[in-house]
Motif scaffolding. Structure first.
Motif, PDB file in Angstrom:
ATOM      1  N   GLY A 363       0.796  -1.217   0.000  1.00  0.00           N
ATOM      2  CA  GLY A 363       0.000   0.000   0.000  1.00  0.00           C
ATOM      3  C   GLY A 363       0.829   1.267   0.000  1.00  0.00           C
ATOM      4  O   GLY A 363       0.300   2.366  -0.239  1.00  0.00           O
ATOM      5  N   LEU A 364       2.120   1.166   0.273  1.00  0.00           N
ATOM      6  CA  LEU A 364       2.992   2.335   0.250  1.00  0.00           C
ATOM      7  C   LEU A 364       3.271   2.745  -1.184  1.00  0.00           C
ATOM      8  O   LEU A 364       3.533   1.903  -2.047  1.00  0.00           O
ATOM      9  N   ARG A 365       3.267   4.032  -1.443  1.00  0.00           N
ATOM     10  CA  ARG A 365       3.437   4.544  -2.788  1.00  0.00           C
ATOM     11  C   ARG A 365       4.903   4.836  -3.101  1.00  0.00           C
ATOM     12  O   ARG A 365       5.698   5.115  -2.209  1.00  0.00           O
ATOM     13  N   GLY A 366       5.213   4.815  -4.385  1.00  0.00           N
ATOM     14  CA  GLY A 366       6.523   5.236  -4.833  1.00  0.00           C
ATOM     15  C   GLY A 366       6.540   6.730  -5.093  1.00  0.00           C
ATOM     16  O   GLY A 366       5.500   7.389  -5.143  1.00  0.00           O
ATOM     17  N   TRP A 367       7.732   7.281  -5.257  1.00  0.00           N
ATOM     18  CA  TRP A 367       7.892   8.713  -5.501  1.00  0.00           C
ATOM     19  C   TRP A 367       8.630   8.923  -6.810  1.00  0.00           C
ATOM     20  O   TRP A 367       9.428   8.082  -7.246  1.00  0.00           O
TER      21      TRP A 367
END
Length: 491
Positions: A363-367
């Protein structure tokens, strides 16, 4: 201010004007032999305004809990009593202040006190003094505080002259009794401490570290960019050293808001004094950090979350004893940074939890580089193709360190081998595999975590563009933290 922090302020001012108008490359071999037992490392103990400045913090009203701590090392030189002498006793006096500049007040206040003027009358008289500013005359909101801050048993007179006006200087004056006369022994100017002042105020006068001498705590507000967008509240703590007042805050300058060498700063927030660990000594607790992105400069500041900082007395200075975010990570790099913060302050178990989350939480997003936020965000850019690999490799390396310092050599070996197998030459994370190898080989050979760290630090420093830059503000936005080589192996 360091070079990076001067650059940050310069960058903010430039944007506000615009608004107005090489090393080892071979893959290290996997480790299969049992390493020499890891030396046990003891974690560092943790002691635990749009613009309207908060009111002064109340002084403690009850005595601290009973305790018998070891006395802290004395400051040098030690406080020494001032020459005793009877200063003019307080009495009612008709004294009118002339002029329209704060600078004109210093000698007039001394004259008022030496003519026998009372502190209570001084505060009332100063309240009608109008200071000339670029926006017209402004009345002061003065506070006069009698308090012994030099240890000579004679109260000094602290005169707080705040101006809640952008780009106007606020001043704090301290008058002491010397040979029967009041003279100025301390002066603190907001425009000498922050780049674009918008007020300064005494927050407390109290013996924070229980050494028998009261400190003066004050804060200044700084607008380093477009007015009304974001501000910094910066706290200062000063103490008499026998000759003059000395700053006691020792900042960690690689943190984004810590651009003031002798001040503790927080973005869009405030602070309070509290005895967090109930040892009788007061800590400075700051909460804030959320920027507004409604200006072109701030759109590229990068994602930020609210965080809390705790500044505590370490025997010589008030230093950053703890920093943590108050909300969960949303981006993968934020989970890694949370792990690094926990590691830095000795909470290795918590660090491992954040590292494992960075690796496993889908669920963590990339940048992505140059992704704006706020009104200018538009359609999000696709995540950088190599970011997840770089973070995964770096996270494996930090997990190796955490396992070792916690006395888990088998876990460290398994993590190290996984790092080498998954990130061979040609992958985005390979440099961190080489970094881990630089640490491991020396650690094994010398049976020393410190020696292994020295080798890793040297490698990171020699390859900063490939090791440090991808983790810092050049990729994640200028308001995010940068790393030093030493922080990659803080053991």
């Amino acid at each position: 201010m360091g070079q990076r922090h001067t650059y940050i302020l310069t960058l903010l001012l430039v944007f506000s004007l615009l608004l107005a108008a090489c090393g080892p490359t071979n893959a290290p071999q996997a480790i299969s032999a049992t390493p020499t037992p890891t030396p046990t490392a003891t974690p560092t103990p943790i002691i635990t305004l749009p613009f309207t400045p908060s009111p002064p913090l109340p002084l403690p009203t009850s005595p601290p809990p009973s305790f018998t701590p070891s006395p802290p090392p004395p400051l040098s030189p030690s406080p020494s009593p001032s020459p005793l002498g009877q200063c003019p006793p307080g009495k009612a006096t008709d004294f009118r202040f002339a002029g329209s500049s704060i600078d004109n007040l210093e000698w007039q206040v001394a004259g008022y006190l030496n003519s026998g003027g009372q502190a209570e009358g001084l505060q009332a008289a100063l309240g009608s003094f109008a200071v000339s500013t670029a926006g017209g005359p402004h009345l002061l909101s003065p506070t006069v505080l009698p308090a012994d801050v030099t240890g000579d048993a004679i109260p000094e007179i602290i005169v707080d002259l705040p101006l809640q006006v952008i780009d106007a200087n606020s001043v704090i004056l301290v008058f002491g009794c010397r040979q029967g006369q009041y003279e100025r022994i301390g002066r603190f100017d907001a425009d000498q401490r922050v780049s674009r002042p918008a007020g300064q105020k005494v927050r407390a006068v109290a013996d924070l570290n229980q050494d028998g001498l009261k400190e003066i705590v004050f804060s200044a507000v700084d607008y380093p960019g477009p007015v009304g967008v974001n501000f910094l509240t910066v706290f200062f703590i000063v103490r008499w050293d026998g000759q003059q007042f000395r700053d006691l805050v020792q900042a960690s300058l690689n943190f984004p808001e810590q651009i003031y060498a002798s001040g503790a700063g927080i973005l869009n927030g405030d602070g309070r004094l509290t005895d967090m660990d109930e040892d009788g000594r007061q800590e400075l607790a700051l909460v804030g950090g959320l920027p507004a992105y409604n200006a072109s400069a701030w759109a590229y500041a990068g994602p930020r979350r609210e965080h809390s900082d705790t500044w505590a007395w370490d025997g010589q200075a008030f230093t950053l004893a703890r920093s943590a975010h108050t909300t969960p990570p949303r981006y993968r790099f934020e989970a890694v940074q949370d792990g690094d913060l926990a590691f830095l302050f000795g909470d290795y178990a918590q660090a491992l939890q954040f590292y494992e989350q960075a690796l496993a939480d889908e669920g963590l997003r990339g940048w992505s580089l140059n992704q704006p936020l706020g009104p200018a965000a538009g359609t999000p850019l696709p995540p950088d193709a190599g970011e997840q690999q770089r973070l995964a490799a770096y996270t494996h390396y930090r997990m190796v360190l955490a396992h070792l310092v916690m006395g888990r050599p088998a876990n460290a070996i398994n993590t190290y081998n996984a790092l080498q197998e998954r990130f061979p030459p040609g992958t985005a994370g390979h440099r961190y595999a080489v970094l881990a190898s630089a640490f491991w080989q020396t650690y094994q050979a010398e049976e020393s975590l410190a020696a292994g760290c020295a080798q890793a630090i040297a490698y990171a420093a020699a390859h900063s563009e490939e090791i440090l830059d991808p983790l810092g503000s050049s990729f994640y936005g200028w308001l995010n933290r940068d790393y030093t080589a030493e922080e990659l192996c803080p053991l």
